[in-house]
Design an enzyme around this catalytic site. Structure first.
Site, PDB file in Angstrom:
ATOM      1  N   TYR A   1      34.401  51.564  32.918  1.00 14.33           N
ATOM      2  CA  TYR A   1      35.778  52.193  32.964  1.00 14.33           C
ATOM      3  C   TYR A   1      35.930  52.572  31.495  1.00 14.33           C
ATOM      4  O   TYR A   1      35.819  51.790  30.485  1.00 14.33           O
ATOM      5  CB  TYR A   1      36.668  50.998  33.471  1.00 14.33           C
ATOM      6  CG  TYR A   1      38.021  51.524  33.276  1.00 14.33           C
ATOM      7  CD1 TYR A   1      38.520  52.416  34.074  1.00 14.33           C
ATOM      8  CD2 TYR A   1      38.961  50.567  32.568  1.00 14.33           C
ATOM      9  CE1 TYR A   1      40.079  52.853  33.963  1.00 14.33           C
ATOM     10  CE2 TYR A   1      40.180  51.064  32.297  1.00 14.33           C
ATOM     11  CZ  TYR A   1      40.792  52.278  33.008  1.00 14.33           C
ATOM     12  OH  TYR A   1      42.338  52.427  32.903  1.00 14.33           O
TER      13      TYR A   1
ATOM     14  N   LYS B   1      43.189  46.440  41.882  1.00 14.87           N
ATOM     15  CA  LYS B   1      42.378  47.282  42.796  1.00 14.87           C
ATOM     16  C   LYS B   1      42.326  46.585  44.107  1.00 14.87           C
ATOM     17  O   LYS B   1      43.299  46.266  44.717  1.00 14.87           O
ATOM     18  CB  LYS B   1      41.162  47.611  42.101  1.00 14.87           C
ATOM     19  CG  LYS B   1      41.226  48.160  40.856  1.00 14.87           C
ATOM     20  CD  LYS B   1      41.943  49.151  40.584  1.00 14.87           C
ATOM     21  CE  LYS B   1      41.978  49.606  38.966  1.00 14.87           C
ATOM     22  NZ  LYS B   1      43.180  50.583  38.504  1.00 14.87           N
TER      23      LYS B   1
HETATM   24  C1  PLP Z   1      36.460  48.997  36.914  1.00 16.31           C
HETATM   25  C2  PLP Z   1      37.603  48.713  35.958  1.00 16.31           C
HETATM   26  N1  PLP Z   1      37.855  47.744  35.171  1.00 16.31           N
HETATM   27  C3  PLP Z   1      38.956  47.434  34.389  1.00 16.31           C
HETATM   28  C4  PLP Z   1      40.002  48.404  34.584  1.00 16.31           C
HETATM   29  C5  PLP Z   1      41.390  48.160  33.967  1.00 16.31           C
HETATM   30  O1  PLP Z   1      42.344  47.728  34.791  1.00 16.31           O
HETATM   31  P1  PLP Z   1      43.850  47.565  34.581  1.00 16.31           P
HETATM   32  O2  PLP Z   1      44.270  49.146  35.030  1.00 16.31           O
HETATM   33  O3  PLP Z   1      44.525  46.622  35.784  1.00 16.31           O
HETATM   34  O4  PLP Z   1      44.100  47.490  33.367  1.00 16.31           O
HETATM   35  C6  PLP Z   1      39.964  49.408  35.767  1.00 16.31           C
HETATM   36  C7  PLP Z   1      41.010  50.289  36.021  1.00 16.31           C
HETATM   37  O5  PLP Z   1      41.118  51.206  36.514  1.00 16.31           O
HETATM   38  C8  PLP Z   1      38.681  49.404  36.219  1.00 16.31           C
HETATM   39  O6  PLP Z   1      38.426  50.690  37.295  1.00 16.31           O
END
Ligand code: PLP
Length: 388
Positions: A103, A206
């Site tokens: 990400y 998610k």
């Molecule tokens: C695989 C993955 N890890 C971490 C994150 C970061 O999470 P957050 O948006 O809850 O801070 C995301 C966000 O899209 C993600 O898709």
């Protein structure tokens, strides 16, 4: 009541969620309190101040630890806050190996903030565990991977990378921990700890929450030293999850099993349909037999999930599809009950720049779908008219 012998759906509904003792309420109350009355100096009922701990948060932490098969879990204000806590356990001079295709917010945090504290990062394609082995230095303390990756759906063999980390731990005499960001699969389809990972991380925003109505993050640990450290980091840095959001995730997780089954069934159907569509050049989905790591997907995951990327051919064609969808919603994020459709090059992976995206194979024509749990016929009908 639930125990570790119970099935996943039973644990999702009951772990950490005993009926409340005063009234018998079957749902964990939202404890809206910053502080707790103490009986005398040094005597309390297990809670002192809500940055340190809160009963709604405790229930969620127990629940998520049970679902991932870890010994503890600590929740944070977002997925990024959880990743910040993960690297807050490191010291100046430590080295981290990170997947090159994780990400986008993760390398942004590492390179633009954490690197300033003298922690070094190396990015490798972890789909080949040998790349991880080659990147080790005597100061490597953490390997952070995502599988499948976003948006290319590349897999990493968790068991193989865990074995490489164990060897390195023996060689240097210091723990080299493997952390898996399990956001895409949820513990329903993939449990990294059973495959040898030391830590599991999620953006609970998610699938765990599942309703696109709150942010959150979690770190699940297997060792007491990690648990102690993460609790200390929660207390010191304060980026904890609020009682209300803890409740939302507890509520979301109760239906995780049924939601994931539907996400997976519809995901397979939409991917197979896209793969046959004349205007779609390529489909990236681990459940398709044409996916280069389909065998690993079957071994490591018990379902293929809801995330599908397809190549529309160009930025213009991608934009045409994104403008025309009516049931699918154009937006960032994933894992909600509603189908979200997005454009990685200008959304999740914009920060990488053109060159960065080219290096890992993200094109302007790629469209990513997080298949929701609407009637699949409606989703396919919507995509049909958008692609026409
Ligand atoms: C695989 C993955 N890890 C971490 C994150 C970061 O999470 P957050 O948006 O809850 O801070 C995301 C966000 O899209 C993600 O898709």
């Amino acid at each position: 009541m639930s125990n570790s012998q119970h099935g996943f759906a039973t644990r999702a509904i009951h772990a950490g969620q005993e009926p409340e003792t005063t009234t018998g309420a079957v749902n964990v109350p939202i404890y809206l309190t910053s502080t707790y009355a103490q009986q005398e100096i040094g005597k309390n009922k297990g809670y002192e101040y809500s940055r340190v701990s809160n009963p709604t948060r405790t229930a969620l932490e127990q629940n998520l630890a049970a679902l991932e098969g870890g010994s503890s879990a600590h929740v944070f204000a977002s997925g990024m806050a959880a990743i910040s806590a993960l690297v807050a356990m490191l010291k100046t001079g430590d080295h981290v190996i990170c997947g090159s295709n994780v990400y986008g917010g993760t390398p942004r945090l590492f390179n633009q903030i954490v690197a300033h504290y003298g922690i070094e990062f190396t990015y490798v394609d972890t789909s080949d565990p040998e790349n991880v082995r080659r990147a080790f230095t005597p100061r490597t303390r953490l390997v952070h991977i995502e599988t499948p990756t976003n948006p290319l759906m590349q897999l990493t063999d968790i068991r193989a990378v865990s074995a490489v980390c164990r060897e390195q731990t023996k060689r240097v005499g210091e723990p080299v921990d493997l952390c898996v960001d399990n956001t895409f699969m949820s513990p329903y389809f993939q449990r990294p700890i059973e495959l040898g990972a030391d830590l599991v991380m999620h953006s609970t925003t998610k699938f765990l929450n599942g309703h696109s109505d709150g942010l959150g993050g979690v770190l699940v640990a297997t060792r007491p030293d990690h648990a102690e450290r993460f609790a200390f980091i929660q207390k010191c840095t304060g980026g904890i999850l609020s009682p209300f959001e803890s409740y939302l995730i507890l509520r979301g997780v109760k239906t995780l099993a049924v939601r994931m089954r539907q996400h997976d069934a519809s995901g397979r159907e939409v991917a197979a349909w896209l793969a046959k569509h004349s205007r779609v050049e390529k489909v990236f989905y681990p459940g398709l037999p044409t996916h280069p790591q389909h065998e690993l997907a079957k071994r490591q995951m018990s379902g293929f999930g809801a995330l599908i990327t397809f190549e529309a051919g160009s930025l213009e064609r991608a934009n045409d599809v994104l403008k025309r969808v009516r049931v699918c919603t154009l937006g960032e994020s994933l894992g909600g009950v509603e189908t979200l459709i997005s454009h990685p090059a200008t959304m999740t992976h914009a920060a990488l720049g053109e060159e960065g995206r080219r290096k890992i194979g993200i094109t302007d024509g790629m469209v990513r779908i997080s298949v929701g749990i609407e009637d699949v016929e409606d989703l396919i009908g919507d995509l049909e008219q958008a692609l026409a």
